[in-house]
Scaffold this active site. Structure first.
Site, PDB file in Angstrom:
ATOM      1  NE  ARG A  54     -19.791 -43.153   0.430  1.00  0.00           N
ATOM      2  CZ  ARG A  54     -21.002 -43.689   0.426  1.00  0.00           C
ATOM      3  NH1 ARG A  54     -21.502 -44.163  -0.672  1.00  0.00           N
ATOM      4  NH2 ARG A  54     -21.699 -43.733   1.533  1.00  0.00           N
ATOM      5  CG  ASP A 190     -20.786 -30.568  21.518  1.00  0.00           C
ATOM      6  OD1 ASP A 190     -20.022 -29.614  21.271  1.00  0.00           O
ATOM      7  OD2 ASP A 190     -22.011 -30.431  21.636  1.00  0.00           O
ATOM      8  CG  HIS A 191     -16.556 -28.185  17.833  1.00  0.00           C
ATOM      9  ND1 HIS A 191     -17.775 -28.136  17.223  1.00  0.00           N
ATOM     10  CD2 HIS A 191     -16.158 -26.894  17.949  1.00  0.00           C
ATOM     11  CE1 HIS A 191     -18.091 -26.876  16.971  1.00  0.00           C
ATOM     12  NE2 HIS A 191     -17.128 -26.101  17.404  1.00  0.00           N
ATOM     13  CE  LYS A 195     -15.772 -23.921  20.806  1.00  0.00           C
ATOM     14  NZ  LYS A 195     -15.273 -23.034  19.789  1.00  0.00           N
ATOM     15  CD  GLU A 229     -21.619 -19.788  14.096  1.00  0.00           C
ATOM     16  OE1 GLU A 229     -20.633 -20.166  13.441  1.00  0.00           O
ATOM     17  OE2 GLU A 229     -22.683 -20.403  14.126  1.00  0.00           O
ATOM     18  CG  ASP A 248     -25.758 -26.086  13.071  1.00  0.00           C
ATOM     19  OD1 ASP A 248     -25.173 -27.183  12.978  1.00  0.00           O
ATOM     20  OD2 ASP A 248     -25.234 -25.000  12.736  1.00  0.00           O
ATOM     21  CG  HIS A 253     -22.128 -26.669  19.614  1.00  0.00           C
ATOM     22  ND1 HIS A 253     -21.491 -27.878  19.689  1.00  0.00           N
ATOM     23  CD2 HIS A 253     -22.127 -26.329  18.304  1.00  0.00           C
ATOM     24  CE1 HIS A 253     -21.129 -28.256  18.470  1.00  0.00           C
ATOM     25  NE2 HIS A 253     -21.513 -27.333  17.611  1.00  0.00           N
ATOM     26  CE  LYS A 353     -24.491 -21.306  10.857  1.00  0.00           C
ATOM     27  NZ  LYS A 353     -23.235 -21.474  11.541  1.00  0.00           N
ATOM     28  CE  LYS A 358     -16.856 -17.691  16.427  1.00  0.00           C
ATOM     29  NZ  LYS A 358     -17.736 -18.823  16.198  1.00  0.00           N
TER      30      LYS A 358
HETATM   31  C1  BG6 Z   1     -20.897 -26.415  14.258  1.00  0.00           C
HETATM   32  C2  BG6 Z   1     -22.098 -25.955  13.494  1.00  0.00           C
HETATM   33  O1  BG6 Z   1     -21.199 -27.561  15.001  1.00  0.00           O
HETATM   34  O2  BG6 Z   1     -20.476 -25.380  15.145  1.00  0.00           O
HETATM   35  C3  BG6 Z   1     -21.760 -24.708  12.705  1.00  0.00           C
HETATM   36  O3  BG6 Z   1     -22.553 -26.982  12.621  1.00  0.00           O
HETATM   37  C4  BG6 Z   1     -21.198 -23.649  13.603  1.00  0.00           C
HETATM   38  O4  BG6 Z   1     -22.905 -24.222  12.010  1.00  0.00           O
HETATM   39  C5  BG6 Z   1     -20.077 -24.181  14.483  1.00  0.00           C
HETATM   40  O5  BG6 Z   1     -20.714 -22.607  12.796  1.00  0.00           O
HETATM   41  C6  BG6 Z   1     -19.697 -23.163  15.548  1.00  0.00           C
HETATM   42  O6  BG6 Z   1     -18.544 -23.581  16.207  1.00  0.00           O
HETATM   43  P1  BG6 Z   1     -17.580 -22.503  16.902  1.00  0.00           P
HETATM   44  O7  BG6 Z   1     -16.553 -23.350  17.575  1.00  0.00           O
HETATM   45  O8  BG6 Z   1     -17.044 -21.653  15.799  1.00  0.00           O
HETATM   46  O9  BG6 Z   1     -18.438 -21.720  17.845  1.00  0.00           O
END
Ligand code: BG6
Length: 504
Positions: A54, A190-191, A195, A229, A248, A253, A353, A358
């Site tokens: 920015r 979507d990460h 995986k 988590e 979230d 996910h 959370k 985990k």
């Molecule tokens: C993110 C959330 O998209 O995914 C976080 O915003 C969360 O709050 C995270 O902690 C969890 O990802 P993973 O890969 O650690 O299960």
């Protein structure tokens, strides 16, 4: 994930333009993933990274900051030659959607860089920004002509989650973005889909003859999806307090996991067929009335406690969280899918959370075997048959079944057969973004969400959002940080005569 064979496809030359380059996501995941791709020789030769800031910043300062991030977050030992070569490609350019002229200047700079690096004009715009940046940035990119596909050169727009905050905002964002780019140019990340174990769900189900015949309501009693988590909300209070566990984690996910587990077999292994099958199953989730949503859900907030050796403050004492917040840090839902495969099979989902462990897994519980044959034996009960797809902490698959305990009398015990990825495959550690970024560059959007899938997900959670908003503090449970979560999450299953799977 290439739908072809085992040799990775090489990406065309391109400019990789990162908005939000000074932020956490770019430092923690995007640049380390580009580094891993560079190390694996999967970045194009003709390549440049343009980091959009920015405020004015020199390329030297940006490179130094990214290098620091890489050293901190790399998943592998950093080879300085590879890192230097990657960072040498980085140029800082300032642009601000509040100043449209800055996007015209960006176009000019970009065209020069493209000519110098001979990238062929292909451009990938990665919006690693807070979500309120998606619409204004893409609008300016569109207005300045930066997204216009030009002859053979491609344009791609990558957006991070969260994609909307409810059904209406997700639809509005889709409508907005799709006026600027076409669906095939839009990559909604979507990460979870980066995986390996998540991608493997498709292979497990459809590349093996033994699972699919029993993958239905005749044989499956119910499905549990758990994403627990240990971390609390930490420094993300301002984002999290507006968001909560449901928004979230669930429509994105957890629904990715659910859709891969529950979808029909696609006719082809390509983006259109796979994404259609996933969207169809999400659209078949039964929509609940608000009263049903309250009955079929649990929401809770953590109170102060200890996770391992770390003290965690009460959620309401977290920085940037309202002292009377009713935002949930834990959510559990019971959903049903109204189609021929799944009618009558509950899907129980939970995420939270600041829990004691985990754990991310999908547990498929098969129907109990009839007990009659064992009535006249000392056996009291049979243990349960689960197929568990482990995503964290153990990446693998395990099958739990009954076995005879060796000895002269008939005794039965539950045993477990486990496949662990790390025992079979030796892959260099990655952060999950490598596949996704590589797929963006080669134009394979099989692992990205399509508009209909995103909207179907929000549609299914909307009754819960509405019911919880109306209920306010009423019905919000608490749980101690470091515990297993609220008691009511157990009740959600015990009242149906079921239990959450105990980790092995
Ligand atoms: C993110 C959330 O998209 O995914 C976080 O915003 C969360 O709050 C995270 O902690 C969890 O990802 P993973 O890969 O650690 O299960």
């Amino acid at each position: 994930m290439t739908s072809q064979d085992t040799d990775p496809i090489l990406a065309d030359g391109c400019a990789f333009v990162i908005f939000g380059v000074t932020g956490d996501l770019a430092h923690r995941l995007v640049i380390p993933a580009l580094y891993n791709l560079a190390e694996a020789k999967l970045l194009p030769e003709k390549f440049c990274v343009v980091g959009i800031t920015r405020k004015e910043m020199s390329s030297e300062d940006l490179r130094a900051s990214l290098m620091q991030g890489l050293r901190q977050f790399a998943t592998r030992p950093v080879d300085d030659t590879v890192a230097d070569r990657l960072l040498y490609c980085v140029t800082a350019v300032s642009a601000d959607p509040g100043d449209p002229d800055s996007f015209d200047r960006l176009r000019e700079r970009l065209e020069k860089l493209e000519a110098a690096r001979d990238t062929g004009g292909n451009r990938l715009f990665y919006l690693a920004t807070p979500p309120d940046g998606f619409a204004p940035i893409s609008e300016q990119l569109g207005r300045a002509g930066l997204l216009r596909e030009d002859g053979t050169a491609w344009r791609r727009l990558v957006v991070e989650k969260p994609f909307g905050t409810d059904l209406a905002s997700a639809k509005a964002l889709n409508d907005h973005l799709l006026q600027i780019v076409s669906e095939h140019e839009l990559y909604r990340i979507d990460h979870y889909l980066g995986k390996e174990t998540v991608q493997n769900i498709l292979v497990l189900r459809f590349a093996n003859g033994m699972f699919e015949p029993i993958w239905n309501r005749d044989h499956i009693d119910h499905v549990q999806i758990t994403v627990e988590e240990k971390l609390g909300v930490g420094h993300r209070g301002s984002f999290y307090d507006k968001t909560g566990a449901l928004r979230d984690m669930v429509p994105n996910h957890l629904f990715q996991l659910l859709s891969l587990v529950a979808m029909e077999p696609p006719a082809h292994f390509n983006a259109h067929a796979v994404r259609s099958a996933k969207a169809d199953v999400l659209a078949a989730i039964q929509l609940q009335s608000e009263a049903e949503a309250l009955h079929n859900s649990v929401r809770a907030q953590y109170t102060a406690g200890r996770v391992n050796e770390t003290d965690i403050d009460d959620y309401r004492d977290t920085k940037d969280v309202a002292p009377d917040s009713t935002t949930e840090t834990y959510a559990a839902l019971k959903l049903t899918i109204d189609n021929w495969r799944w009618a009558g099979v509950p899907f129980y989902l939970r995420t939270g959370k600041a829990l004691g462990a985990k754990r991310t897994e999908v547990a498929i519980k098969f129907k109990q075997a009839p007990f009659a044959m064992f009535r006249c034996t000392p056996i009291q009960q049979l243990s349960q048959n689960y197929l568990v797809i482990g995503i964290e902490p153990v990446e693998g698959i395990s099958l739990q079944f009954n076995s005879k305990v060796p000895g002269p009398t008939i005794a039965i015990d539950g045993v477990e057969m486990t496949f662990k990825y790390k025992d079979y495959f030796h892959v260099a550690p990655s952060n999950g973004y490598e596949t996704l970024l590589h797929d963006c560059m080669i134009g394979d959007n099989i692992l990205f969400q399509r508009a209909d899938g995103v909207e179907a997900g929000w549609r299914a959670v909307q009754p819960f959002l509405d019911a919880w908003k109306k209920a306010g503090a009423k019905g919000l449970q608490t749980y101690r940080a470091g515990s297993e979560g609220p008691d009511d999450a157990d009740t959600l299953l015990t009242r149906d005569g079921r239990n959450w799977r105990e980790p092995g």
